[in-house]
Write a protein that holds these residues in place. Sequence first.
Motif, PDB file in Angstrom:
ATOM      1  N   LEU A 154       0.789  -1.224   0.000  1.00 33.69           N
ATOM      2  CA  LEU A 154       0.000   0.000   0.000  1.00 33.69           C
ATOM      3  C   LEU A 154       0.825   1.280   0.000  1.00 33.69           C
ATOM      4  O   LEU A 154       0.462   2.265  -0.646  1.00 33.69           O
ATOM      5  N   ARG A 155       1.941   1.278   0.711  1.00 31.63           N
ATOM      6  CA  ARG A 155       2.632   2.531   0.973  1.00 31.63           C
ATOM      7  C   ARG A 155       3.523   2.991  -0.188  1.00 31.63           C
ATOM      8  O   ARG A 155       4.096   2.185  -0.916  1.00 31.63           O
ATOM      9  N   SER A 156       3.626   4.292  -0.309  1.00 31.33           N
ATOM     10  CA  SER A 156       4.496   4.907  -1.316  1.00 31.33           C
ATOM     11  C   SER A 156       5.132   6.150  -0.707  1.00 31.33           C
ATOM     12  O   SER A 156       4.516   6.836   0.121  1.00 31.33           O
ATOM     13  N   LYS A 157       6.351   6.435  -1.098  1.00 29.56           N
ATOM     14  CA  LYS A 157       7.049   7.610  -0.558  1.00 29.56           C
ATOM     15  C   LYS A 157       6.366   8.916  -0.936  1.00 29.56           C
ATOM     16  O   LYS A 157       6.551   9.937  -0.280  1.00 29.56           O
ATOM     17  N   SER A 158       5.567   8.885  -1.987  1.00 26.93           N
ATOM     18  CA  SER A 158       4.906  10.109  -2.454  1.00 26.93           C
ATOM     19  C   SER A 158       3.543  10.337  -1.802  1.00 26.93           C
ATOM     20  O   SER A 158       2.850  11.303  -2.125  1.00 26.93           O
ATOM     21  N   ASP A 159       3.132   9.462  -0.890  1.00 28.15           N
ATOM     22  CA  ASP A 159       1.815   9.590  -0.264  1.00 28.15           C
ATOM     23  C   ASP A 159       1.703  10.866   0.565  1.00 28.15           C
ATOM     24  O   ASP A 159       2.620  11.221   1.311  1.00 28.15           O
ATOM     25  N   SER A 160       0.566  11.535   0.467  1.00 28.19           N
ATOM     26  CA  SER A 160       0.265  12.676   1.325  1.00 28.19           C
ATOM     27  C   SER A 160      -0.263  12.153   2.661  1.00 28.19           C
ATOM     28  O   SER A 160      -0.635  10.976   2.764  1.00 28.19           O
ATOM     29  N   PRO A 161      -0.306  12.989   3.700  1.00 22.17           N
ATOM     30  CA  PRO A 161      -0.885  12.537   4.971  1.00 22.17           C
ATOM     31  C   PRO A 161      -2.298  11.988   4.831  1.00 22.17           C
ATOM     32  O   PRO A 161      -2.650  10.983   5.447  1.00 22.17           O
ATOM     33  N   THR A 162      -3.105  12.617   4.005  1.00 23.36           N
ATOM     34  CA  THR A 162      -4.477  12.135   3.798  1.00 23.36           C
ATOM     35  C   THR A 162      -4.474  10.766   3.141  1.00 23.36           C
ATOM     36  O   THR A 162      -5.245   9.866   3.532  1.00 23.36           O
ATOM     37  N   SER A 163      -3.617  10.597   2.136  1.00 26.16           N
ATOM     38  CA  SER A 163      -3.513   9.308   1.460  1.00 26.16           C
ATOM     39  C   SER A 163      -3.009   8.230   2.420  1.00 26.16           C
ATOM     40  O   SER A 163      -3.503   7.101   2.413  1.00 26.16           O
ATOM     41  N   GLU A 164      -2.054   8.583   3.273  1.00 27.77           N
ATOM     42  CA  GLU A 164      -1.534   7.628   4.255  1.00 27.77           C
ATOM     43  C   GLU A 164      -2.638   7.191   5.211  1.00 27.77           C
ATOM     44  O   GLU A 164      -2.744   6.019   5.557  1.00 27.77           O
ATOM     45  N   LYS A 165      -3.449   8.144   5.660  1.00 28.90           N
ATOM     46  CA  LYS A 165      -4.544   7.795   6.570  1.00 28.90           C
ATOM     47  C   LYS A 165      -5.540   6.865   5.892  1.00 28.90           C
ATOM     48  O   LYS A 165      -6.011   5.891   6.483  1.00 28.90           O
ATOM     49  N   PHE A 166      -5.883   7.175   4.629  1.00 27.73           N
ATOM     50  CA  PHE A 166      -6.827   6.334   3.897  1.00 27.73           C
ATOM     51  C   PHE A 166      -6.285   4.919   3.752  1.00 27.73           C
ATOM     52  O   PHE A 166      -7.010   3.934   3.968  1.00 27.73           O
ATOM     53  N   LYS A 167      -5.005   4.802   3.393  1.00 27.25           N
ATOM     54  CA  LYS A 167      -4.402   3.479   3.234  1.00 27.25           C
ATOM     55  C   LYS A 167      -4.295   2.760   4.575  1.00 27.25           C
ATOM     56  O   LYS A 167      -4.410   1.530   4.647  1.00 27.25           O
ATOM     57  N   ARG A 201       2.707   7.981  11.950  1.00 31.36           N
ATOM     58  CA  ARG A 201       1.753   8.926  12.531  1.00 31.36           C
ATOM     59  C   ARG A 201       0.433   8.954  11.758  1.00 31.36           C
ATOM     60  O   ARG A 201      -0.654   8.981  12.356  1.00 31.36           O
ATOM     61  N   HIS A 202       0.497   8.903  10.444  1.00 34.22           N
ATOM     62  CA  HIS A 202      -0.724   8.934   9.630  1.00 34.22           C
ATOM     63  C   HIS A 202      -1.157   7.538   9.202  1.00 34.22           C
ATOM     64  O   HIS A 202      -2.339   7.195   9.295  1.00 34.22           O
ATOM     65  N   PHE A 203      -0.205   6.718   8.766  1.00 41.47           N
ATOM     66  CA  PHE A 203      -0.547   5.384   8.280  1.00 41.47           C
ATOM     67  C   PHE A 203      -1.109   4.510   9.400  1.00 41.47           C
ATOM     68  O   PHE A 203      -1.999   3.687   9.183  1.00 41.47           O
ATOM     69  N   GLY A 204      -0.600   4.683  10.618  1.00 41.82           N
ATOM     70  CA  GLY A 204      -1.042   3.858  11.740  1.00 41.82           C
ATOM     71  C   GLY A 204      -2.141   4.476  12.571  1.00 41.82           C
ATOM     72  O   GLY A 204      -2.564   3.891  13.576  1.00 41.82           O
ATOM     73  N   TRP A 205      -2.638   5.634  12.150  1.00 38.33           N
ATOM     74  CA  TRP A 205      -3.656   6.344  12.930  1.00 38.33           C
ATOM     75  C   TRP A 205      -4.908   5.485  13.175  1.00 38.33           C
ATOM     76  O   TRP A 205      -5.376   5.367  14.314  1.00 38.33           O
ATOM     77  N   ALA A 206      -5.437   4.874  12.136  1.00 32.53           N
ATOM     78  CA  ALA A 206      -6.666   4.089  12.277  1.00 32.53           C
ATOM     79  C   ALA A 206      -6.447   2.885  13.183  1.00 32.53           C
ATOM     80  O   ALA A 206      -7.299   2.554  14.020  1.00 32.53           O
ATOM     81  N   SER A 207      -5.315   2.216  13.022  1.00 38.45           N
ATOM     82  CA  SER A 207      -5.025   1.046  13.844  1.00 38.45           C
ATOM     83  C   SER A 207      -4.934   1.413  15.320  1.00 38.45           C
ATOM     84  O   SER A 207      -5.474   0.708  16.186  1.00 38.45           O
ATOM     85  N   ALA A 208      -4.245   2.519  15.605  1.00 38.22           N
ATOM     86  CA  ALA A 208      -4.078   2.943  17.001  1.00 38.22           C
ATOM     87  C   ALA A 208      -5.414   3.341  17.617  1.00 38.22           C
ATOM     88  O   ALA A 208      -5.726   2.959  18.760  1.00 38.22           O
ATOM     89  N   ARG A 209      -6.218   4.101  16.885  1.00 39.77           N
ATOM     90  CA  ARG A 209      -7.498   4.553  17.439  1.00 39.77           C
ATOM     91  C   ARG A 209      -8.453   3.376  17.641  1.00 39.77           C
ATOM     92  O   ARG A 209      -9.187   3.324  18.626  1.00 39.77           O
ATOM     93  N   TRP A 210      -8.446   2.429  16.704  1.00 40.00           N
ATOM     94  CA  TRP A 210      -9.330   1.271  16.825  1.00 40.00           C
ATOM     95  C   TRP A 210      -8.932   0.425  18.032  1.00 40.00           C
ATOM     96  O   TRP A 210      -9.785  -0.039  18.792  1.00 40.00           O
ATOM     97  N   ASP A 211      -7.636   0.221  18.233  1.00 43.09           N
ATOM     98  CA  ASP A 211      -7.173  -0.561  19.380  1.00 43.09           C
ATOM     99  C   ASP A 211      -7.537   0.135  20.692  1.00 43.09           C
ATOM    100  O   ASP A 211      -7.945  -0.523  21.655  1.00 43.09           O
TER     101      ASP A 211
END
Length: 324
Positions: free
Chosen positions: A47-60, A199-209
């Motif tokens: 899923l991840r790419s170096k060009s991802d924006s914070p919003t894209s990272e959160k979505f992924k 910080r952005h990619f793991g946001w959903a996982s952390a909040r869900w846990d």
Amino acid sequence: MWIYSWQEIVSMTAAAIVLDWLIGDPRWPTHPVILIGRWIRWMEGLLRSKSDSPTSEKFKGVLLTTTTLIISTGSVFVLVLAARSVHEWLGYAVCTWLISTTIAIKGLKDAAYLVYNPLRKGELADARKYTGYIVGRDTEALDEEELTRAVVETVAENIVDAVISPLFYALIGGAPLAMLYRASNTLDSMVGYRNDRYRHFGWASARWDDAMNWIPARLTGLLLILVALLQPGLSAKRAAAAIRRFAHLHPSPNSGIPESAVAGALGIELGGLNVYGGVASERARLGWPLRPRTQQDIVYAVRMLYGVSFVVMGGLLCILLVLF
């Protein structure tokens, strides 16, 4: 309650606790958490790419969390259903075994004693090495008191993550829901960090846990107070006071509860200065330093861990007596 009655689920959950007491984490077949971890790493790379924006990272990150939870829960449901279709008792056995893989009472004790035994012999190098297996902080320069703190904090925090939360969800929905929780916790432990990488990619996982642990953490606080009341040398009054005074200071909305309770019961202070990759980080100090920490506090923390599991088992047996 899906394909099993509540009486059956309570019975299998109690059996799973006994199985974990006796055997712990299985070496074969491959532990389900290892499989979940491999899936998370593979999906992260996909899923991840170096060009991802914070919003894209959160979505992924949301996509990673959602697919991991669905696949983990669905595969266990199918496995239990398939075993039950072969024979009723095979279904019981598979469900019980799967629930047991989501808890880690014996595993926590073994990890704690891997540090305690070298400490008892004065072998600080080995104690530091084994502490590094269970915490993320730098351990190379830690003395006995700080090694003890690291282990006691780990045991206390994981009374929620590795005992009460999976049992709580097992009682609601058997092995599938217990594995849903274990997948949530694995996601958090792998990508739920508040650093530049996650910080952005793991946001959903952390909040869900955090959400899944909210009720179990507070149940754990009550159980630890009860255990402190039942075990000589511990203070239930101080454990309750420590939860009220210190738990909210912890960066996690849940971990501060068991850590404060254990610190208060033992009369020691947890938290303080940690170093991660050479960078110092001051963590909230929990409890009152009524005495210095000693290696024996690891033993006391493990006794509280087992005390909580005994109280839960006693409660399950009482429920079974009423139901049957």
